[in-house]
Design a protein around this motif. Structure first.
Motif, mmCIF file in Angstrom:
data_model
loop_
_atom_site.group_PDB
_atom_site.id
_atom_site.type_symbol
_atom_site.label_atom_id
_atom_site.label_comp_id
_atom_site.label_asym_id
_atom_site.label_seq_id
_atom_site.Cartn_x
_atom_site.Cartn_y
_atom_site.Cartn_z
ATOM 1 N N LYS A 1 0.807 -1.163 0.130
ATOM 2 C CA LYS A 1 0.068 -0.158 -0.010
ATOM 3 C C LYS A 1 0.765 1.418 0.069
ATOM 4 N N LEU A 2 2.083 1.285 0.849
ATOM 5 C CA LEU A 2 2.725 2.565 0.591
ATOM 6 C C LEU A 2 3.319 2.708 -0.601
ATOM 7 N N GLU B 1 2.021 1.597 -3.631
ATOM 8 C CA GLU B 1 1.125 2.097 -4.518
ATOM 9 C C GLU B 1 0.823 3.457 -4.245
ATOM 10 N N SER B 2 0.804 4.049 -3.029
ATOM 11 C CA SER B 2 0.346 5.594 -2.519
ATOM 12 C C SER B 2 1.307 6.234 -3.396
ATOM 13 N N HIS B 3 2.971 5.785 -3.021
ATOM 14 C CA HIS B 3 3.764 6.814 -3.585
ATOM 15 C C HIS B 3 3.774 6.859 -5.003
ATOM 16 N N LYS C 1 1.294 6.608 -6.937
ATOM 17 C CA LYS C 1 0.180 7.303 -7.447
ATOM 18 C C LYS C 1 0.280 8.909 -7.456
ATOM 19 N N ASN C 2 0.917 9.389 -6.192
ATOM 20 C CA ASN C 2 1.252 10.865 -5.931
ATOM 21 C C ASN C 2 2.548 11.459 -6.244
#
Length: 281
Positions: free
Chosen positions: A153-154, A156-158, A160-161
């Motif tokens: 999740k970390l 994927e979030s990085h 994405k942003n």
């Protein structure tokens, strides 16, 4: 004829004489003064009197004569250890005069005192420094704090942003570290789950064994403890009943209505406890 021959044999027989220095050779160097040497460079023990030759730095015996005319001096010696093939003789150090101006008795007492002091001295304790452990890698440190789902999740979030990172091509420094972390945790996830399961099973078995041990120990003392509780409640109940039914002594203040009601309530509670203890066993 036999008497003169016998007398001549007695007179011509060799007799034992005292040993003394026969060589007249003397080294041209000045005499060695023992008091000017280091205590570790001479030995005045009569059985092995010797010193270190200043010329070749080897231990050499000292020849001491018994006559008054003779002087102590070093014996002829070589510069190499004993057993060396074709050794070289110390020409200047051999036959060198020695002046022994140290009291042998005083030197022996000082030597005995030094040996006793050294023998009684406590050896220094050696405290060895612990060997430093190798520093673990960053993935080993962080990998033990997060699981595979959190790491994914970390990452994927990085991605994405972040404006630099893309799912397929370019990655920034943080993106590469998070990608490595996600791959590492995903690879080690089965081993971690298996280890966690084994630890939980071991904790359950230990808790069950402790409960079983507690029950076994309690079974040994349960009856005496229960009998003691019953006896204690009976003693309290007997004392309360005596206080309630005791005759009033002359000059003593009788119980008031509230005190009697309170005492009766306490007696009822204690009777209920005694009844519970009887039915519990």
């Amino acid at each position: 004829m036999t008497a003169p021959v016998r007398e001549r044999e007695i007179q011509t027989a060799s007799q034992k004489r005292k040993r003394r220095t026969r060589s007249r050779t003397i080294s041209p160097l000045p005499p060695i003064v023992v008091s000017k040497l280091s205590p570790a460079e001479y030995d005045l023990d009569p059985a092995s009197i010797s010193l270190v030759c200043p010329t070749c730095r080897t231990w050499v015996p000292i020849r001491v004569a018994d006559t008054e005319r003779a002087t102590a001096k070093l014996v002829p010696h070589h510069t190499e250890p004993a057993g060396t093939e074709d050794p070289d003789r110390c020409l200047l150090g051999s036959h060198r005069l020695v002046t022994i101006d140290v009291n042998v008795a005083k030197w022996s007492r000082r030597l005995e005192q030094g040996v006793a002091e050294t023998s009684g001295r406590r050896a220094d304790r050696v405290v060895r420094k612990p060997q430093p452990m190798p520093t673990p890698a960053v993935m080993q440190i962080v990998g033990g704090l997060v699981d595979d789902k959190t790491a994914r999740k970390l990452h994927e979030s990085h991605v994405k942003n972040c404006t630099t990172c893309s799912p397929t091509t370019s990655r920034c420094a943080d993106g590469r570290r998070l990608a490595h972390l996600a791959a590492h945790t995903q690879r080690t996830a089965p081993i971690r789950r298996k280890r966690r399961t084994e630890q939980e099973e071991w904790a359950d078995r230990r808790a069950w064994a402790l409960r079983l041990l507690h029950d076994q120990q309690w079974d040994k003392v349960a009856r005496p403890v229960h009998e003691t509780d019953q006896q204690r409640v009976r003693d309290v109940l007997t004392a309360l009943r005596k206080m309630l039914n005791a005759p009033t002594k002359s000059g003593a203040r009788p119980l008031t209505t509230w005190e009697r009601a309170d005492l009766e309530t306490t007696i009822a509670v204690v009777e209920r406890q005694a009844k519970d203890l009887t039915h519990r066993w």
